[in-house]
Each structure stands twice: as C-alpha cells, then as structure tokens.
Write an enzyme that holds these catalytic residues in place. Structure first.
Site, short mmCIF file in Angstrom:
data_model
loop_
_atom_site.label_atom_id
_atom_site.label_comp_id
_atom_site.label_asym_id
_atom_site.label_seq_id
_atom_site.Cartn_x
_atom_site.Cartn_y
_atom_site.Cartn_z
CG HIS A 126 -4.88 3.35 -4.13
ND1 HIS A 126 -6.08 4.00 -4.01
CD2 HIS A 126 -3.92 4.33 -4.06
CE1 HIS A 126 -5.86 5.31 -3.89
NE2 HIS A 126 -4.57 5.53 -3.91
NE ARG A 133 -5.08 11.14 2.74
CZ ARG A 133 -3.81 10.86 2.56
NH1 ARG A 133 -2.91 11.11 3.48
NH2 ARG A 133 -3.41 10.28 1.45
N1 PCA Z 1 -0.87 8.05 -3.57
C1 PCA Z 1 -1.62 9.25 -3.26
C2 PCA Z 1 -1.20 10.26 -4.27
C3 PCA Z 1 0.05 9.73 -4.88
C4 PCA Z 1 0.10 8.32 -4.48
O1 PCA Z 1 0.93 7.48 -4.88
C5 PCA Z 1 -3.12 9.00 -3.14
O2 PCA Z 1 -3.52 7.89 -2.75
O3 PCA Z 1 -3.91 9.90 -3.41
#
Ligand code: PCA
Length: 202
Positions: A166, A89
């Site tokens: 994440h 994106r």
């Molecule tokens: N988050 C991004 C790419 C690098 C990061 O730390 C993602 O969620 O794709």
C-alpha cells in the site's frame, strides 16, 4: 525474471492514484535481469480480479507485486496478510458495495504474503524511505486483489514471490482533499520501486 507489477485506477474522492502513476511510469526493465510486466486494475468487484487473473495467466510471471493507495497512511505499508472478506466501506467504481462476504467461498480465511517483507522493509528504511509492515490491507479492493492473487497462485501451485504494497497519497492529490492528509512524493515512490524489486533476487 519476469515481474508483474499492478496499480489501480483512481477511486472514491481521489482523481488520481499513485499506484497507477508508479506502475505506468516504471521502466520496462531493471538491473539483474528484471523484466517488468504491467497491469492497471479497475477498482471494481468483478473487473478488478478478472484483470489480475488475466495478466497472471497471460504472462506467467516469476513474481508479482500489486500496489494500491491507502489514503491516510503516512508510510509505505508492506502488507503481511490478505483476508477472505469483502466489506466495502465505499462503493466501487461500478457503484457496487458488498458487506460481510468472502472473496472466495471455498477459500481459506487468510493468506500470508509471499514477498520477502523484512528484506523489503530493511531496503527501504536503509535508503531513508519511510515504511512499515502492516497487518491489514483493509476489506476493500486492495485486500480483494491481494487475496485473489494468493488464492490463484495456490490453486495453480505457483510457488512465486507475490504480495501487496500500500502506498500513501501523493501531494498532488492531497492538495484537492478538504482535510490534511499524510503524503509521500512520487519521486520517493519511484526510488522505492527498484529497492523492492532488488529483494526478489533477479
Ligand atoms: N486502494 C483501495 C482500492 C484501490 C486502491 O488503490 C484499497 O486500499 O482497497
């Protein structure tokens, strides 16, 4: 047990990345014989996966947890599935964008995480750290790295715990955004790391 942990460089509107800070600040060893190997990955379509594969080949870890930032997510997201799709994106840090392409032309549509996600969720929540199981790591670099990790291990018949987590933005970076963002402190992320590692068994 040798565990590879990876973080990402800053990207997009962010001048720092909590995944990089968490990984760089992690001790070299944890209880139960856990030895840490670290890599910080570029947020670049070609260089990111190359750095990951290089670390996997060089160190042959017994487990791998890749971390990335998910701006806007309020809790730690334990990713369940990596999809064979690149659909950026925003441009990566090399200025490249890509739409509707596979991560690996011959690869399967998706891979499930091979981390003990329910044990990880329980470990975090019982220590008062907000977390969730997530069904999407997006279609940007984080999903690409997650897919690349699982695809590489499958291709090399390496049956090890591996997956992607994440992290929310941290207050230090949210202060520089011009919109309100959910955040989690770096202290709490530092508390989460050994809990995640413990579930791997040592
Ligand atoms: N988050 C991004 C790419 C690098 C990061 O730390 C993602 O969620 O794709």
């Amino acid at each position: 047990m040798k565990v590879l942990i990876t973080g990402f460089e800053p990207f997009g509107e962010s001048s720092l990345n909590p995944s990089q800070i968490l990984v760089e600040g992690a001790p070299a060893a944890f209880p139960n014989g856990i030895e840490i190997i670290k890599a910080i990955l570029p947020v670049e379509r070609a260089a990111g996966p190359e750095a990951l594969i290089d670390a996997l080949l060089r160190h042959q870890p017994d487990a791998a947890i890749c971390f990335g930032l998910a701006v806007g997510r309020p809790v730690i997201s334990l990713e369940r599935v990596a999809v064979n799709l690149l659909d950026y994106r925003i441009a990566d840090n090399a200025g490249e964008t890509v739409q509707d392409q596979p991560v690996a032309a011959e690869g399967p549509p998706a891979y499930f995480s091979r981390l003990p996600l329910t044990a990880m969720l329980a470990a975090l929540q019982s220590n008062s750290i907000p977390a969730e199981l997530s069904l999407t790591a997006g279609a940007y670099l984080c999903n690409q790295i997650f897919y690349t990790l699982m695809h590489h291990l499958a291709a090399h018949q390496r049956d090890i715990p591996a997956g992607f987590v994440h992290l929310p933005a941290c207050p230090e970076q949210a202060a520089h955004f011009n919109k309100p963002l959910p955040t989690m402190s770096l202290d709490l992320l530092e508390k989460a790391l050994p809990l995640l590692l413990e579930t791997l068994g040592g």
